[in-house]
Structures are given as C-alpha cells and as structure tokens.
Design a protein around this motif. Structure first.
Motif, PDB file in Angstrom:
ATOM      1  N   VAL A  14       5.818  -4.410  -6.217  1.00 22.74           N
ATOM      2  CA  VAL A  14       6.518  -4.904  -5.036  1.00 22.74           C
ATOM      3  C   VAL A  14       6.723  -6.408  -5.139  1.00 22.74           C
ATOM      4  O   VAL A  14       5.779  -7.166  -5.361  1.00 22.74           O
ATOM      5  N   HIS A  15       7.973  -6.841  -4.978  1.00 21.19           N
ATOM      6  CA  HIS A  15       8.328  -8.258  -4.914  1.00 21.19           C
ATOM      7  C   HIS A  15       8.883  -8.537  -3.520  1.00 21.19           C
ATOM      8  O   HIS A  15       9.534  -7.677  -2.916  1.00 21.19           O
ATOM      9  N   THR A  16       8.633  -9.736  -3.009  1.00 17.01           N
ATOM     10  CA  THR A  16       9.076 -10.079  -1.659  1.00 17.01           C
ATOM     11  C   THR A  16       9.838 -11.398  -1.676  1.00 17.01           C
ATOM     12  O   THR A  16       9.627 -12.246  -2.547  1.00 17.01           O
ATOM     13  N   SER A  17      10.718 -11.549  -0.701  1.00 19.54           N
ATOM     14  CA  SER A  17      11.466 -12.795  -0.541  1.00 19.54           C
ATOM     15  C   SER A  17      11.760 -12.986   0.937  1.00 19.54           C
ATOM     16  O   SER A  17      12.075 -12.017   1.643  1.00 19.54           O
ATOM     17  N   ARG A  40       6.832   9.733   3.204  1.00 22.90           N
ATOM     18  CA  ARG A  40       5.726  10.553   2.706  1.00 22.90           C
ATOM     19  C   ARG A  40       4.429   9.747   2.647  1.00 22.90           C
ATOM     20  O   ARG A  40       3.369  10.201   3.087  1.00 22.90           O
ATOM     21  N   ARG A  41       4.524   8.523   2.129  1.00 21.14           N
ATOM     22  CA  ARG A  41       3.328   7.692   1.996  1.00 21.14           C
ATOM     23  C   ARG A  41       2.808   7.233   3.364  1.00 21.14           C
ATOM     24  O   ARG A  41       1.599   7.186   3.590  1.00 21.14           O
ATOM     25  N   MET A  42       3.705   6.883   4.291  1.00 27.87           N
ATOM     26  CA  MET A  42       3.253   6.458   5.613  1.00 27.87           C
ATOM     27  C   MET A  42       2.509   7.587   6.313  1.00 27.87           C
ATOM     28  O   MET A  42       1.471   7.361   6.958  1.00 27.87           O
ATOM     29  N   LEU A  82       0.828  -1.207   0.000  1.00 27.24           N
ATOM     30  CA  LEU A  82       0.000   0.000   0.000  1.00 27.24           C
ATOM     31  C   LEU A  82       0.864   1.260   0.000  1.00 27.24           C
ATOM     32  O   LEU A  82       0.453   2.306  -0.504  1.00 27.24           O
ATOM     33  N   VAL A  83       2.064   1.160   0.542  1.00 33.90           N
ATOM     34  CA  VAL A  83       2.990   2.292   0.518  1.00 33.90           C
ATOM     35  C   VAL A  83       3.521   2.536  -0.891  1.00 33.90           C
ATOM     36  O   VAL A  83       3.488   3.661  -1.405  1.00 33.90           O
TER      37      VAL A  83
END
Length: 248
Positions: free
Chosen positions: A69-72, A223-225, A60-61
């Motif tokens: 967004v990719h995650t590992s 900024r987004r948070m 969401l950020v």
C-alpha cells in the motif's frame, strides 16, 4: 506417441489455468502488486507521513492479500481526478455514492462528525434548520446530498479566506468534517470569536475506479472488512487513535 500428446495436452491445460487466474486478486499472501490510495491530509487520519487511522485500517485490509500500500495526500478534487484517470486506485474520505462514474463498496471504514463553523455570535445551527442559512463547503464534498433541505450554498476551492468569509458575512456557516474545521479554526487570531457545532455523523468509504481492477479491489475490500469486523481486529486500531469504533 500417444503418451507424448497427452503430456503436451496436460501442459497446455495447466498453462491455460495459470493464465486465466493471473488477473484475479489473491485471497492469500501472494504478491499482488502495488496499490495507491490518495486523500486529503488530516492529522491522525490520513497523514502525509503515511500514518493515521485510515491508512492503518486500509493497510490491514490490503497488505495481507499481497498488496504493497502506497499513500499520497492531495486536495480532494484532485484525489477524485487521479482515480478517474487511472493514476490512483482509490481515494478515501468519500461519502456514500457521492460521485457518478466511481465504484463504492458496501462497507465503510470509519465515520466522521460533520459540523458547522460560524461566528460565536450567530445562532446555534441545528441539522433540521440548516436550510435557513447561507452555507459554504469545499468543492466536491456535495453535502447537499446528505444534509436535509439545503437551498443556499456555495462551493469554495480552499479553506484560505474561509474565516474572513464568515467574518464579513458572505456565508453564515462553513460545513466540513470536525477535524477540518478545527484545522481552519487554528488559523484564527481570535478563536473565541468562532464556534463549531456538531451536526451529524456520516460514514466514510473508499472510492474505486469503475474498471475491472477497481471492481476486483472493491470486492476484496468488502471481503476483508467483513473478516476484520467479525474478528475484532479493527477495534484496537480505533482505540489507539482515540476514535469512536463505528461498527458497534
């Protein structure tokens, strides 16, 4: 002839403006590229299946700003190393300013309960007297920076054997996030022989590489948070994952 030169000059100025802005991270929905976030696997927080509270908050950020967004999920020290080498953009689960050479934003994204796992027959530990005991935690967590007056501790590479270490008296307590301690306790043949005691609450941050891209990502994150906390958009995410809201 003069008109042709003016047109050429105008085109050059416009091209220069485009190139100057090419390295800036967008505030709108333009496609900014990919971002790789890494962290320790924690059920309900940072799942290997890309599900969990933390991944959802960080999507969401960044995704409204044009990032995919990719995650590992990897061991903690490896996550830090991937960011340091430039193979990942940020690791999650960092405590404030825990690592030199990395960049930490102003806003945390969550907070977690830090606890002590020990034998049920041991004294119930308190935060103020932890320094009287022999402690252990996973290498890289640096709890000595955040918990008071710790003198006797050892860093371990993995949780395998942690219960045996407590059982034979090589350490009095294992220190970690409660979620991790519960996972360790799940391996015990006799869980009633152990006890988890909550100690304190620590805010969690992403750790970015201290590079121009890392600084831009950290600024975008802050900024987004600020926008998301102000709008209340994060509150239903924490409610859905049954986690306390850390911004009240």
């Amino acid at each position: 002839m003069r008109l042709a030169w003016l047109k050429l000059l105008l085109c050059c100025c416009l091209l220069g403006a485009v190139l100057a802005g090419a390295g800036e991270l967008p505030e709108g929905k333009e496609q900014a590229g990919d971002i790789l976030l890494v962290g320790v696997e924690r059920k309900g927080h940072t799942g290997a299946d890309a599900r969990g509270l933390v991944w959802e908050v960080l999507r969401l950020v960044f995704e409204p700003a044009g990032f995919q967004v990719h995650t590992s999920t990897v061991p903690y020290t490896r996550a830090v190393g991937l960011v340091a080498r430039g193979d990942a953009d940020a690791w999650v689960g960092a405590y404030p300013e825990e690592t030199t050479g990395a960049l930490f934003p102003q806003w945390h994204y969550a907070a977690e309960v830090i606890g002590a796992l020990g034998l049920a027959s041991s004294p119930i530990p308190r935060l103020e007297d932890l320094g009287n005991f022999r402690l252990a935690w996973i290498r890289g967590y640096a709890f000595d920076k955040y918990l008071p007056q710790l003198h006797r501790y050892q860093e371990i590479q993995r949780y395998n054997g942690a219960l045996a270490m407590l059982r034979v008296g090589h350490a009095d307590y294992l220190i970690a996030a409660r979620a991790e301690l519960e996972s360790v306790l799940a391996w015990a043949e006799t869980p009633d022989a152990y006890r988890i005691t909550d100690l304190t609450l620590l805010p969690l941050y992403p750790g970015f590489a201290d590079t121009p891209r890392g600084r831009e990502l950290a600024a975008l994150y802050d900024r987004r948070m600020a926008e998301l906390v102000r709008s209340g958009e994060l509150r239903p995410i924490f409610a859905r994952w049954q986690q306390p809201y850390p911004f009240d």
